[in-house]
Design a protein around this motif. Structure first.
Motif, PDB file in Angstrom:
ATOM      1  N   VAL A 254       0.861  -1.191   0.000  1.00 15.34           N
ATOM      2  CA  VAL A 254       0.000   0.000   0.000  1.00 15.34           C
ATOM      3  C   VAL A 254       0.888   1.228   0.000  1.00 15.34           C
ATOM      4  N   GLU A 255       0.653   2.119  -0.952  1.00 11.67           N
ATOM      5  CA  GLU A 255       1.403   3.373  -1.050  1.00 11.67           C
ATOM      6  C   GLU A 255       0.402   4.530  -1.027  1.00 11.67           C
ATOM      7  N   ILE A 256       0.451   5.340   0.023  1.00 10.53           N
ATOM      8  CA  ILE A 256      -0.367   6.547   0.125  1.00 10.53           C
ATOM      9  C   ILE A 256       0.575   7.727  -0.081  1.00 10.53           C
ATOM     10  N   VAL A 257       0.410   8.419  -1.197  1.00 13.82           N
ATOM     11  CA  VAL A 257       1.394   9.415  -1.625  1.00 13.82           C
ATOM     12  C   VAL A 257       0.763  10.799  -1.685  1.00 13.82           C
ATOM     13  N   SER A 258       1.615  11.822  -1.696  1.00 16.72           N
ATOM     14  CA  SER A 258       1.128  13.199  -1.768  1.00 16.72           C
ATOM     15  C   SER A 258       0.686  13.562  -3.173  1.00 16.72           C
ATOM     16  N   ASP A 259       1.290  12.948  -4.184  1.00 13.30           N
ATOM     17  CA  ASP A 259       0.894  13.181  -5.572  1.00 13.30           C
ATOM     18  C   ASP A 259       1.409  12.017  -6.402  1.00 13.30           C
ATOM     19  N   LYS A 260       0.895  11.891  -7.612  1.00 13.79           N
ATOM     20  CA  LYS A 260       1.282  10.795  -8.487  1.00 13.79           C
ATOM     21  C   LYS A 260       2.017  11.360  -9.706  1.00 13.79           C
ATOM     22  N   THR A 261       3.276  11.000  -9.817  1.00 13.68           N
ATOM     23  CA  THR A 261       4.118  11.462 -10.906  1.00 13.68           C
ATOM     24  C   THR A 261       4.856  10.274 -11.499  1.00 13.68           C
ATOM     25  N   ALA A 262       5.446  10.462 -12.677  1.00 15.64           N
ATOM     26  CA  ALA A 262       6.203   9.381 -13.302  1.00 15.64           C
ATOM     27  C   ALA A 262       7.349   8.894 -12.415  1.00 15.64           C
ATOM     28  N   PRO A 263       8.161   9.785 -11.829  1.00 13.65           N
ATOM     29  CA  PRO A 263       9.213   9.288 -10.929  1.00 13.65           C
ATOM     30  C   PRO A 263       8.663   8.521  -9.731  1.00 13.65           C
ATOM     31  N   ARG A 264       7.521   8.948  -9.230  1.00 15.60           N
ATOM     32  CA  ARG A 264       6.921   8.239  -8.095  1.00 15.60           C
ATOM     33  C   ARG A 264       6.514   6.827  -8.503  1.00 15.60           C
ATOM     34  N   TYR A 265       5.903   6.690  -9.678  1.00 16.79           N
ATOM     35  CA  TYR A 265       5.536   5.350 -10.153  1.00 16.79           C
ATOM     36  C   TYR A 265       6.778   4.498 -10.396  1.00 16.79           C
ATOM     37  N   GLU A 266       7.817   5.076 -10.974  1.00 21.68           N
ATOM     38  CA  GLU A 266       9.053   4.330 -11.198  1.00 21.68           C
ATOM     39  C   GLU A 266       9.575   3.762  -9.884  1.00 21.68           C
ATOM     40  N   ALA A 267       9.586   4.599  -8.849  1.00 23.52           N
ATOM     41  CA  ALA A 267      10.105   4.163  -7.554  1.00 23.52           C
ATOM     42  C   ALA A 267       9.227   3.079  -6.931  1.00 23.52           C
TER      43      ALA A 267
END
Length: 233
Positions: free
Chosen positions: A147-160
């Motif tokens: 489970v990943e609760i993130v502040s925003d969804k970006t390409a680098p975030r998805y890569e990580a």
């Protein structure tokens, strides 16, 4: 040669369970409370502007939404908003935070059908406590491997995320109702982006679909997802 899919990420709000519907209901209540001070369309424009301004301060979620409503109420009334209106807006936000989870059609069946064969992730943005509450109440929690609760969804975030939980974005799929947050940045990261439209979507989540992209797909509902996944590997 196609690369076998190993990991599937799901958005939460308005993909697995209803969310925007409750924001719209509260906005209607907001318009009624401020009817003596502003026309509904003008009020909604001011509210959206406040939400955009405040994203960097409050992030996504109900708490930021309520604070933006209060800020807008103060602005449109030129600091004359009655205390009872502030109180009712706070109560409306508390009601939203208490609202029972309503799963989207086919959500449980789709996740269950894929959970035995694939690594299943929940990737959602918003307020940490609220998203944890909704996940706990959904009854789907045991089906997720991460489970990943993130502040925003970006390409680098998805890569990580896909590197941390799987074999990288190239062997992953992201499923969601938001082109801007769920589909386009996931494709930019190298994953598949599967768009499952919802009849209510926040204005800030709108974007043009990447039609013709080799890693873009659109479904009518989540019930079609297992069959699609079997064609991607």
């Amino acid at each position: 040669m196609a690369t076998a899919i190993t990991t599937i990420g799901f958005d939460a709000d308005d993909t697995l369970w209803q969310n925007e519907r409750f924001f719209r209901m509260t906005q209607e209540r907001f318009a009624q409370l401020l009817a003596d001070f502003a026309e509904p369309d003008h009020l909604m424009d001011r509210l959206l502007a406040a939400e955009i301004r405040n994203l960097g301060h409050y992030g996504f979620g109900i708490k930021g939404f309520v604070l933006s409503m209060i800020e807008t109420a103060i602005e449109v009334t030129e600091d004359r908003v009655p205390a009872r209106v502030i109180r009712e807006l706070l109560e409306a936000g508390q009601e939203m935070l208490r609202h029972p989870i309503e799963l989207m059609p086919h959500a449980r069946d789709a996740v269950q059908a894929l959970a035995d064969e694939f690594r299943i992730l929940l990737i959602t943005k918003g307020d940490l406590l609220d998203q944890e509450r909704k996940l706990a109440q959904s009854g789907l929690g045991d089906l997720f491997d991460g489970v990943e609760i993130v502040s925003d969804k970006t390409a680098p975030r998805y890569e990580a995320i896909f590197a941390r939980h799987g074999e990288g974005a190239g062997r992953s799929v992201m499923v969601g109702n938001s082109l801007r947050s769920d589909v386009i940045p996931a494709i930019e990261a190298g994953a598949w982006g599967v768009f499952v439209p919802h009849d209510l979507t926040w204005e800030l989540e709108h974007a043009e679909p990447p039609l013709g992209h080799a890693r873009f797909a659109e479904l009518q509902h989540l019930g079609e997802l297992p069959a699609l996944i079997n064609t991607l590997g």
